[in-house]
Design a protein around this motif. Structure first.
Motif, PDB file in Angstrom:
ATOM      1  N   ALA A  56      43.397  49.258  34.601  1.00  0.00           N
ATOM      2  CA  ALA A  56      43.545  49.301  35.798  1.00  0.00           C
ATOM      3  C   ALA A  56      42.151  48.960  36.611  1.00  0.00           C
ATOM      4  O   ALA A  56      42.010  48.331  37.633  1.00  0.00           O
ATOM      5  N   ASN A  57      40.963  49.640  36.101  1.00  0.00           N
ATOM      6  CA  ASN A  57      39.837  49.547  36.672  1.00  0.00           C
ATOM      7  C   ASN A  57      39.448  48.009  36.458  1.00  0.00           C
ATOM      8  O   ASN A  57      38.638  47.325  37.438  1.00  0.00           O
ATOM      9  N   TYR A  58      39.653  47.386  35.399  1.00  0.00           N
ATOM     10  CA  TYR A  58      39.145  45.969  35.197  1.00  0.00           C
ATOM     11  C   TYR A  58      40.137  45.119  35.982  1.00  0.00           C
ATOM     12  O   TYR A  58      39.528  44.127  36.565  1.00  0.00           O
ATOM     13  N   ILE A  59      41.466  45.350  36.304  1.00  0.00           N
ATOM     14  CA  ILE A  59      42.262  44.667  37.383  1.00  0.00           C
ATOM     15  C   ILE A  59      41.723  44.698  38.492  1.00  0.00           C
ATOM     16  O   ILE A  59      41.639  43.593  39.288  1.00  0.00           O
ATOM     17  N   ASN A  60      41.459  45.767  38.896  1.00  0.00           N
ATOM     18  CA  ASN A  60      40.855  45.973  40.407  1.00  0.00           C
ATOM     19  C   ASN A  60      39.402  45.190  40.602  1.00  0.00           C
ATOM     20  O   ASN A  60      39.254  44.650  41.532  1.00  0.00           O
ATOM     21  N   ALA A  61      38.518  45.204  39.369  1.00  0.00           N
ATOM     22  CA  ALA A  61      37.269  44.423  39.419  1.00  0.00           C
ATOM     23  C   ALA A  61      37.746  42.875  39.836  1.00  0.00           C
ATOM     24  O   ALA A  61      37.198  42.223  40.295  1.00  0.00           O
ATOM     25  N   ILE A  62      38.889  42.401  38.928  1.00  0.00           N
ATOM     26  CA  ILE A  62      39.091  41.220  38.883  1.00  0.00           C
ATOM     27  C   ILE A  62      39.618  40.706  40.319  1.00  0.00           C
ATOM     28  O   ILE A  62      39.213  39.503  40.929  1.00  0.00           O
ATOM     29  N   TYR A  63      40.358  41.751  40.708  1.00  0.00           N
ATOM     30  CA  TYR A  63      40.881  41.166  42.121  1.00  0.00           C
ATOM     31  C   TYR A  63      39.789  40.909  43.240  1.00  0.00           C
ATOM     32  O   TYR A  63      39.662  40.272  43.986  1.00  0.00           O
ATOM     33  N   THR A  69      43.196  41.017  47.735  1.00  0.00           N
ATOM     34  CA  THR A  69      43.681  42.191  48.100  1.00  0.00           C
ATOM     35  C   THR A  69      44.807  42.886  47.529  1.00  0.00           C
ATOM     36  O   THR A  69      45.779  42.202  47.661  1.00  0.00           O
ATOM     37  N   TYR A  70      44.810  43.949  47.048  1.00  0.00           N
ATOM     38  CA  TYR A  70      45.912  44.570  46.594  1.00  0.00           C
ATOM     39  C   TYR A  70      46.495  45.527  47.454  1.00  0.00           C
ATOM     40  O   TYR A  70      45.988  46.341  48.091  1.00  0.00           O
ATOM     41  N   THR A  71      47.883  45.082  47.808  1.00  0.00           N
ATOM     42  CA  THR A  71      48.730  46.219  48.527  1.00  0.00           C
ATOM     43  C   THR A  71      50.193  46.337  47.722  1.00  0.00           C
ATOM     44  O   THR A  71      50.406  45.614  46.680  1.00  0.00           O
ATOM     45  N   PRO A  72      50.780  47.378  47.920  1.00  0.00           N
ATOM     46  CA  PRO A  72      52.271  47.741  47.074  1.00  0.00           C
ATOM     47  C   PRO A  72      53.081  46.254  47.313  1.00  0.00           C
ATOM     48  O   PRO A  72      53.682  46.001  46.380  1.00  0.00           O
ATOM     49  N   HIS A  73      52.862  45.702  48.292  1.00  0.00           N
ATOM     50  CA  HIS A  73      53.874  44.397  48.568  1.00  0.00           C
ATOM     51  C   HIS A  73      53.310  43.078  48.444  1.00  0.00           C
ATOM     52  O   HIS A  73      53.699  41.970  48.400  1.00  0.00           O
ATOM     53  N   SER A  74      51.748  43.014  47.874  1.00  0.00           N
ATOM     54  CA  SER A  74      51.089  41.753  47.661  1.00  0.00           C
ATOM     55  C   SER A  74      51.512  41.211  46.435  1.00  0.00           C
ATOM     56  O   SER A  74      52.054  41.899  45.461  1.00  0.00           O
ATOM     57  N   SER A  75      51.137  39.908  46.078  1.00  0.00           N
ATOM     58  CA  SER A  75      51.246  39.168  44.999  1.00  0.00           C
ATOM     59  C   SER A  75      49.858  39.092  44.221  1.00  0.00           C
ATOM     60  O   SER A  75      49.639  37.881  43.558  1.00  0.00           O
ATOM     61  N   ALA A  76      48.964  39.969  44.335  1.00  0.00           N
ATOM     62  CA  ALA A  76      47.539  39.946  43.767  1.00  0.00           C
ATOM     63  C   ALA A  76      47.594  39.543  42.388  1.00  0.00           C
ATOM     64  O   ALA A  76      46.887  38.716  41.788  1.00  0.00           O
ATOM     65  N   ARG A  77      48.465  40.070  41.547  1.00  0.00           N
ATOM     66  CA  ARG A  77      48.381  40.009  40.066  1.00  0.00           C
ATOM     67  C   ARG A  77      49.122  38.562  39.813  1.00  0.00           C
ATOM     68  O   ARG A  77      48.299  37.730  39.139  1.00  0.00           O
ATOM     69  N   LYS A  79      48.575  36.076  41.703  1.00  0.00           N
ATOM     70  CA  LYS A  79      47.639  34.922  42.203  1.00  0.00           C
ATOM     71  C   LYS A  79      46.601  35.079  41.149  1.00  0.00           C
ATOM     72  O   LYS A  79      45.964  33.964  40.825  1.00  0.00           O
ATOM     73  N   ALA A  80      46.217  36.266  40.468  1.00  0.00           N
ATOM     74  CA  ALA A  80      45.083  36.247  39.830  1.00  0.00           C
ATOM     75  C   ALA A  80      45.302  35.475  38.488  1.00  0.00           C
ATOM     76  O   ALA A  80      44.743  34.880  37.766  1.00  0.00           O
ATOM     77  N   VAL A  81      46.737  35.507  38.051  1.00  0.00           N
ATOM     78  CA  VAL A  81      47.432  35.012  36.910  1.00  0.00           C
ATOM     79  C   VAL A  81      47.260  33.457  37.060  1.00  0.00           C
ATOM     80  O   VAL A  81      46.913  32.419  36.385  1.00  0.00           O
ATOM     81  N   LEU A  82      47.710  32.817  38.360  1.00  0.00           N
ATOM     82  CA  LEU A  82      47.651  31.244  38.743  1.00  0.00           C
ATOM     83  C   LEU A  82      46.179  30.853  38.684  1.00  0.00           C
ATOM     84  O   LEU A  82      46.087  29.851  38.132  1.00  0.00           O
ATOM     85  N   TRP A  83      45.402  31.926  39.188  1.00  0.00           N
ATOM     86  CA  TRP A  83      43.962  31.354  39.073  1.00  0.00           C
ATOM     87  C   TRP A  83      43.388  31.284  37.709  1.00  0.00           C
ATOM     88  O   TRP A  83      42.779  30.285  37.475  1.00  0.00           O
ATOM     89  N   TYR A  84      43.682  32.120  36.766  1.00  0.00           N
ATOM     90  CA  TYR A  84      43.363  31.984  35.358  1.00  0.00           C
ATOM     91  C   TYR A  84      44.045  30.669  34.832  1.00  0.00           C
ATOM     92  O   TYR A  84      43.288  30.136  34.085  1.00  0.00           O
ATOM     93  N   GLN A  85      45.242  30.577  35.006  1.00  0.00           N
ATOM     94  CA  GLN A  85      45.869  29.313  34.448  1.00  0.00           C
ATOM     95  C   GLN A  85      45.389  28.034  35.027  1.00  0.00           C
ATOM     96  O   GLN A  85      44.939  27.157  34.245  1.00  0.00           O
ATOM     97  N   ALA A  86      44.935  27.926  36.067  1.00  0.00           N
ATOM     98  CA  ALA A  86      44.344  26.767  36.685  1.00  0.00           C
ATOM     99  C   ALA A  86      42.927  26.825  36.267  1.00  0.00           C
ATOM    100  O   ALA A  86      42.235  25.424  36.289  1.00  0.00           O
ATOM    101  N   HIS A  87      42.321  27.693  35.758  1.00  0.00           N
ATOM    102  CA  HIS A  87      40.823  27.520  35.407  1.00  0.00           C
ATOM    103  C   HIS A  87      40.595  28.083  34.000  1.00  0.00           C
ATOM    104  O   HIS A  87      39.255  28.600  33.876  1.00  0.00           O
ATOM    105  N   GLN A  88      41.322  27.886  32.903  1.00  0.00           N
ATOM    106  CA  GLN A  88      41.206  28.368  31.860  1.00  0.00           C
ATOM    107  C   GLN A  88      39.982  28.014  31.077  1.00  0.00           C
ATOM    108  O   GLN A  88      39.300  28.843  30.538  1.00  0.00           O
ATOM    109  N   GLY A  89      39.595  26.886  31.282  1.00  0.00           N
ATOM    110  CA  GLY A  89      38.223  26.170  30.464  1.00  0.00           C
ATOM    111  C   GLY A  89      37.004  26.739  31.244  1.00  0.00           C
ATOM    112  O   GLY A  89      36.081  26.988  30.464  1.00  0.00           O
ATOM    113  N   GLU A  90      37.235  27.125  32.680  1.00  0.00           N
ATOM    114  CA  GLU A  90      36.204  27.630  33.459  1.00  0.00           C
ATOM    115  C   GLU A  90      35.764  29.250  33.079  1.00  0.00           C
ATOM    116  O   GLU A  90      34.642  29.686  32.886  1.00  0.00           O
ATOM    117  N   ALA A  91      36.761  29.929  32.894  1.00  0.00           N
ATOM    118  CA  ALA A  91      36.731  31.234  32.633  1.00  0.00           C
ATOM    119  C   ALA A  91      36.321  31.605  31.438  1.00  0.00           C
ATOM    120  O   ALA A  91      36.044  32.803  31.183  1.00  0.00           O
TER     121      ALA A  91
END
Length: 92
Positions: A56-63, A69-77, A79-91
């Protein structure tokens, strides 16, 4: 790579998230990869051999690094996954 122009950070044209892949640690990248595989925090913790709270701490740092911004109704997780998939070679 993060490029800064004055006070503005360039955003990914695909997902709208800050381009800051070089700021992710190897462990954060591992956590993000497992998130992209659809694993829960508990499953990620088991694979990495760490406490679920650590994940959970790693995920908060990633956000924070990705400017999400994480909120109970956000889609931060998602969006983070979409970012990773779009930038796999860079990350890696």
């Amino acid at each position: 790579m993060s490029r800064r122009l004055g006070r503005k950070t360039l955003l990914c044209p695909n997902c709208g998230i800050h381009l800051s892949s070089l700021e992710l640690t190897r462990r954060q990248t591992d956590v993000l990869r497992h998130m992209a595989e659809g694993l829960s925090n508990a499953e990620i913790a088991s694979i990495l051999g760490v406490a679920e709270k650590s994940v959970a701490n790693y995920i908060n740092a990633i956000y924070q690094i990705l400017g999400l911004t994480y909120t109970p109704h956000s889609s931060a997780r998602v969006k983070a996954v979409l970012w990773y998939q779009a930038h796999q070679g860079e990350a890696a």
